[in-house]
Write an enzyme that holds these catalytic residues in place. Structure first.
Site, PDB file in Angstrom:
ATOM      1  N   GLU A   6       4.047  -4.601  12.349  1.00 58.85           N
ATOM      2  CA  GLU A   6       3.083  -3.515  12.103  1.00 58.85           C
ATOM      3  C   GLU A   6       1.969  -4.142  11.277  1.00 58.85           C
ATOM      4  OE1 GLU A   6       3.480  -0.571  13.376  1.00 58.85           O
ATOM      5  OE2 GLU A   6       5.597  -0.533  13.921  1.00 58.85           O
ATOM      6  N   ASN A  11       0.806  -1.229   0.000  1.00 57.91           N
ATOM      7  CA  ASN A  11       0.000   0.000   0.000  1.00 57.91           C
ATOM      8  C   ASN A  11       0.844   1.286   0.000  1.00 57.91           C
ATOM      9  OD1 ASN A  11       0.650  -0.594   2.657  1.00 57.91           O
ATOM     10  ND2 ASN A  11      -1.222   0.276   3.493  1.00 57.91           N
ATOM     11  N   CYS A  27      -3.279   1.351   6.621  1.00 62.61           N
ATOM     12  CA  CYS A  27      -3.478   0.598   7.865  1.00 62.61           C
ATOM     13  C   CYS A  27      -4.236   1.439   8.896  1.00 62.61           C
ATOM     14  CB  CYS A  27      -2.145   0.151   8.434  1.00 62.61           C
ATOM     15  SG  CYS A  27      -0.999   1.528   8.654  1.00 62.61           S
TER      16      CYS A  27
END
Ligand code: NAD
Length: 511
Positions: free
Chosen positions: A244, A149, A278
Site C-alpha cells: 500500500e 501517519n 495516502c
C-alpha cells in the site's frame, strides 16, 4: 523484546529511538532498535504461537478479538492520548480514523471472515467425476510494516484480517510512531490474545529488513521508494508482498458541481491529518466557469481553521510529523511559486507555534511543470488548476505515476460514473473523498506505483492465506482402471478418447 505497554527504557541497549511529540517537541517515549536476533526470536515465538491460534475455529478467534474490541472501547482515551502524543494530530482524528476504524474493522471481520474463508465446492466442467474443494489456509507468520501517519490503524488495524485468518503477526511500526502499535498489542494481550500471536518489533528500516528475511508474507504500507526495496528483498525468499504505497490523488470539480459541497470536501480531503494521508486530495482540477468561485470558497473555509497541538481542545489541524516532511512541502511550494503559482493563503511554517506546523495552504494557477502537481507532497497544501473541461481533467488526472484514489464532483451522476471508469486509480469517489477507507466492504489499494494488492473485502483477508485445492475421486478404484493408461487396454482406451476429443467431440467437450 518489547511486547506490552508503552515504550520502555532498555538498560545498556546499544541503540534506542527517542519518540518525540511533533506538536510540542517533548520526548514521549523511547524504544529499542532491534537487530536480527531479537527479530528472529519474535518470529520464532510467533511461529510457536501460531499453531494453537490456527487450530482455533474462526468463531473462537473472533471471540478473542471481540474482547480486544471491548478493551479498546474501554481504553479509548488512553490509546487516543498515545496516538496524539506521537503524531500531534487532533484528538478527534485519533478517535475517528484510528480507534473507531479498528473497532469497526474487528466487527466487520468477525461477521465476514468465516464466509470469506469458507471452503468452496467447485463443479469441474470436464472431469465431472471429481469432487473439488477450494480451501484457505493461513500463511503462517505475517510481517506488517507500517508508516507514521496512522500509527494505530495501519499497524494494529492492518493486522486484524491476518489474525482472523489464523496467522500470527509481527508488526514493525514506523520509527517515528512506535508507541501506538505497542499500546495496541499490549491491550490485545490483556484482552486474551494468546502470547506471541501479535508482537511488535521496533527499529528503523533495517529492523523491517530483518523481519522480511524471516516471515512468510509481508504487508507493507509506506512510500513507493521503500515499497520497491521491500518487494526486492521479499523476492529473494519468494514470499508474497502486499504493498500500500504513495499517491497523488486528483479531485475533479466539474462545472455543474455543488460548489459548497465540493469546497468542503476539498478542505477536508486536503487537510485531514495535516494532508498526511495516502488518499489526501493532492491536486485539484476545476472547470473554468467555476474556478474563481471555487477558489474563494476554499480560501474562506481554510481561513476559519484553527491550527494547534492535537492534545488541545478545538484544534482542526494538527502538526506535521517531522522537519523533513515540512521541508518537502516547502520545496514544493517554493517551486510552484517560482513557476507562477499564486499563494491564496498559508505558504509558510506557522510562526506562532513551536512544533512542526505548516500553515494550511491554498495555491492557484498551478500546472504540471510544478512538483506540487506531480510528486507526493504529503502536507497541508491544496494546489488548484483551471481546466477547459472534463476531458482535459481526466487526461491530467491520469498524467501521474500514481493511482491510488480520486474524486469527481458533479450533479450528473451518470457522467461522473463514466468518467470514474476512465481514471487510472484503485478507487474513485463521486461527490465525496477519503470515505472509501472506512467502507470495509470496498477493496482498497493502488494501481501503477501506488501498490499491489487490496485491503478490505474478501481479497483483504484471502491474501493472508494460501489457497489449497482438494480433488477427490468419487468413483473409487474402478475409475483408476479407466483413466490411468497403465495397461495396453487402458492406453488404447485413452488413445481413443483423445481421438474423440480432438475429432468430432472437440466442440462438445471444449465448447
Ligand atoms: P516509509 O516508506 O519511509 O516507511 C514505512 C515503513 O517502512 C517504516 O516502518 C520504515 O521504518 C520501514 N522501512 C524503511 N526502509 C525499509 C526497508 N528497507 N525495509 C523494510 N522496511 C523499511 O513511509 P512513511 O514516511 O513512514 O509513510 C509515508 C508514506 O506512506 C507516504 O508515501 C504515504 O502515501 C504512504 N502511505 C500509503 C498508504 C496506503 O494505504 N497506500 C497509507 C498510508 C501511508
Amino acid at each position: 523484546m518489547v511486547q506490552r505497554g508503552e515504550a520502555v527504557q532498555i538498560k545498556g541497549a546499544p541503540k534506542t529511538i527517542e519518540v518525540i511529540n511533533p506538536a510540542t517537541l517533548e520526548k514521549v517515549g523511547e524504544v529499542p532498535v532491534m537487530g536480527p536476533e531479537e527479530v528472529g526470536r519474535a518470529v520464532q515465538r510467533a511461529r510457536d504461537a501460531k499453531r494453537h491460534w490456527t487450530a482455533l475455529s474462526i468463531d473462537k478467534r473472533a471471540q478473542v478479538l471481540l474482547r480486544f474490541r471491548q478493551a479498546l472501547v474501554d481504553a479509548k482515551d488512553r490509546i487516543a492520548a498515545v496516538i496524539v502524543s506521537e503524531t500531534g494530530k487532533p484528538k478527534a482524528e485519533a478517535y475517528a480514523a484510528e480507534i473507531a476504524y479498528v473497532c469497526d474493522a474487528i466487527g466487520y471481520w468477525a461477521k465476514n471472515a468465516g464466509r470469506f474463508l469458507a471452503d468452496e465446492r467447485l463443479s469441474p466442467h470436464l472431469l465431472k467425476t471429481k469432487r473439488v474443494i477450494s480451501t484457505y489456509a493461513p500463511k503462517g507468520v505475517v510481517g506488517i510494516i507500517g508508516p507514521w501517519n496512522f500509527p494505530f490503524t495501519l499497524t494494529v488495524g492492518e493486522a486484524l484480517a491476518a489474525l482472523f485468518a489464523g496467522n500470527a503477526v509481527v508488526i514493525k511500526p514506523s520509527e517515528f510512531t512506535p508507541l501506538s502499535a505497542l499500546a495496541g498489542a499490549a491491550l490485545a494481550a490483556e484482552a486474551g490474545l494468546p502470547e506471541g500471536v501479535l508482537q511488535v518489533v521496533t527499529g528503523y528500516g533495517e529492523t523491517g529488513e530483518h523481519l522480511i528475511d524471516r516471515v512468510d508474507m509481508v504487508h507493507f504500507t509506506g512510500s513507493t521508494a521503500t515499497g520497491r526495496k521491500v518487494m526486492k528483498r521479499a523476492a529473494e525468499r519468494l514470499i508474497p508482498v502486499s504493498l500500500e504505497l504513495g499517491g497523488k490523488d486528483p479531485m475533479i470539480v466539474l462545472e455543474d458541481a455543488d460548489l459548497e459541497r465540493a469546497a468542503n470536501g476539498c478542505v477536508w480531503g486536503g487537510l485531514f491529518n495535516s494532508g498526511q494521508v495516502c488518499i489526501s486530495v493532492e491536486r485539484v482540477y476545476v472547470a473554468e466557469p467555476v474556478y474563481e468561485a471555487f477558489l474563494e470558497k476554499v480560501r474562506e473555509k481554510i481561513s476559519a481553521l484553527r491550527q494547534g497541538a492535537g492534545a488541545e481542545e478545538d484544534v482542526d489541524i494538527g502538526a506535521m510529523i517531522m522537519p523533513r516532511q515540512i521541508e518537502t512541502v516547502e520545496g514544493h511550494v517554493r517551486d510552484a511559486v517560482a513557476k507562477g503559482a499564486r499563494v491564496l493563503t498559508g505558504g509558510r511554517r506557522n510562526p506562532k507555534l513551536t512544533g512542526f506546523f505548516y500553515e494550511p495552504t491554498l495555491l492557484a494557477d498551478v500546472d504540471h511543470s510544478m512538483k506540487v502537481m506531480t510528486e507526493e507532497t504529503f502536507g497541508p497544501v491544496i494546489p488548484v488548476m483551471k481546466v477547459k473541461d472534463a476531458e482535459e481533467a481526466v487526461a491530467l488526472a491520469n498524467d501521474s505515476r500514481y493511482g491510488l484514489d480520486a474524486s469527481i464532483w458533479s450533479k450528473d451522476l451518470r457522467r461522473a460514473g463514466e468518467l470514474a471508469r476512465r481514471i487510472d486509480s484503485g478507487s474513485v469517489c463521486i461527490n465525496d473523498c477519503l470515505v472509501n477507507f472506512q467502507i470495509t466492504e470496498a477493496p482498497m489499494g493502488g494501481v501503477k506505483e501506488s501498490g499491489l494488492g487490496r485491503r478490505h473485502g474478501p481479497e483483504g483477508i484471502r491474501k493472508f492465506c494460501d489457497q489449497k485445492t482438494i480433488v477427490e475421486d468419487r468413483l473409487g478404484l474402478k475409475s483408476e482402471l479407466v483413466w490411468y493408461p497403465t495397461t495396453p487396454f487402458t492406453r488404447g482406451l485413452m488413445r481413443r478418447m483423445i481421438n474423440l476429443l480432438f475429432g468430432s467431440g472437440l466442440r462438445r467437450f471444449f465448447g
